[in-house]
Design a protein around this motif. Sequence first.
Motif, PDB file in Angstrom:
ATOM      1  N   TRP A 298       0.839  -1.208   0.000  1.00  0.00           N
ATOM      2  CA  TRP A 298       0.000   0.000   0.000  1.00  0.00           C
ATOM      3  C   TRP A 298       0.878   1.264   0.000  1.00  0.00           C
ATOM      4  O   TRP A 298       0.511   2.266   0.615  1.00  0.00           O
ATOM      5  CB  TRP A 298      -0.927   0.091   1.218  1.00  0.00           C
TER       6      TRP A 298
ATOM      7  N   SER B  23       8.459   4.268  10.652  1.00  0.00           N
ATOM      8  CA  SER B  23       7.442   3.300  10.253  1.00  0.00           C
ATOM      9  C   SER B  23       6.121   3.685  10.894  1.00  0.00           C
ATOM     10  O   SER B  23       6.088   4.430  11.885  1.00  0.00           O
ATOM     11  CB  SER B  23       7.822   1.891  10.714  1.00  0.00           C
ATOM     12  N   GLY B  24       5.066   3.144  10.324  1.00  0.00           N
ATOM     13  CA  GLY B  24       3.741   3.381  10.891  1.00  0.00           C
ATOM     14  C   GLY B  24       3.667   2.888  12.322  1.00  0.00           C
ATOM     15  O   GLY B  24       3.107   3.553  13.205  1.00  0.00           O
TER      16      GLY B  24
END
Length: 460
Positions: A59, A118-119
Amino acid sequence: MSAATPNSAAARDLAYCAHPYTNLATHQQTGPMVISRGEGIRVFDEAGNSYIEGLAGLWCTALGFSEPRLVEAAARGMRRLPFYHLFGGKAPEPTIELAEKLIALSPVPMSKVLFANSGSESNDTAIKLIWYYNNALGRPQKKKILSRQRAYHGVTVASASLTGLAANHRDFDLPLPRILHADCPHYWRYGLEGEDEAAFVRRLADNLEQLIEREGPETIAAMFVEPVMGAGGVIVPPKGYFAAIQPILERHGILLVADEVICGFGRTGNLWGSQTFDIRPDMITCAKALSSGYIPISALLISEPIWQAMVAESEEIGVFAHGYTYSGHPVAAEVALETLAIYAERDIVGHVRSVAPALQDGLRQLADHPLVGEARGVGLVGALELVSDKATKAPFPPNMGVGARVARQAEAHGLIVRALTGDIIAFAPPLIIGAADIEEMLARVTRALNDTLDELSRRA
Ligand SMILES: Cc1ncc(COP(=O)(O)O)c(C=O)c1O
């Protein structure tokens, strides 16, 4: 080259690589798919076979796999300042510029940006700041965090606890205490017999209010939401869902964190998912398309009241003792700035809006396929949920791995898609995809569905 050749990439993969999100036992038999290069919306395996990347990697590669300006931005950043940090009041120039840019682009007024890689890290950081904030305000008991069943917020200890998927908890001794999971807003799957969408939304809002009352609003600090739930199944909230839950949170002084890690930067047809669904968050996390996935970088946007609490705490404690070595890395910032510039120059949001109907209408046409229970999505994210019985919506037994079969067949037809838990085939192609390639992607997945149907009927 197959894993049987001892020095092949595949054999060395089996010898040395541990794979995330992989059945590690099966992988020993099947071996890896070795990806060698990328071009536009396609990637190529080591044998030269080409695949449409239907999920933009994970994504993330919004600009596809060969944007030369991002390569040049990385090289420029490397040449200028290959590393610096923000500890102790230092700051690389591109990082300052990126923070300013993100504040300008924010869908609601925000005060500061705290970078990570990072998320998961940004969501973890958000939890820490929420705890810090409530301690600063003298509310040490207001610490519980709400998430939702089937949410995906990452895999670090705290963000995996927010994630509402069984495999992320089981035998990892998670979730942590103080994390609560509210209902998943998937009307098609969880709506009751005879319940319309509006009644479903009311029921979920009532349940949330009851959960808050039961736990004690004075103990609940925040709620995390993805505008569209991604890895949990591409779940688009029903109309009115956020309008129903936000006043409840506001009434109880519960902060709202929008996890824009997938939705941010155009995926849903607006720059932010929060704009598509009229969400008014107190914090925003973003990553992935921030750099088109070319280099790790994530950001947490912080509202002024939370910032003020951070300032007060750091004054009292003597330091704001948080930060990762690579937070706000100048090369990542340079790439992210170039990514955002390209989105603006090429009107990527306008492009998403113009091609989204090709994906959404095409997916909905596939709802008639015998294997498909629901086709759903918004903008350039969508999914097909496979069922064994269209009338009752009964899923296939998980051990049949029907979703994985479709993904495998799709690969045989030159398309990479992701099979999520629950036999849900997810689509989130690079945002630069054109209508013709969307059609091609849908044609390939149709072939994969037909092949899988044949395979299942031969088994029956
Ligand atoms: C909505 C959302 N939040 C957080 C994460 C975690 O991001 P990362 O894998 O960069 O830690 C993801 C990853 O897919 C995500 O989709």
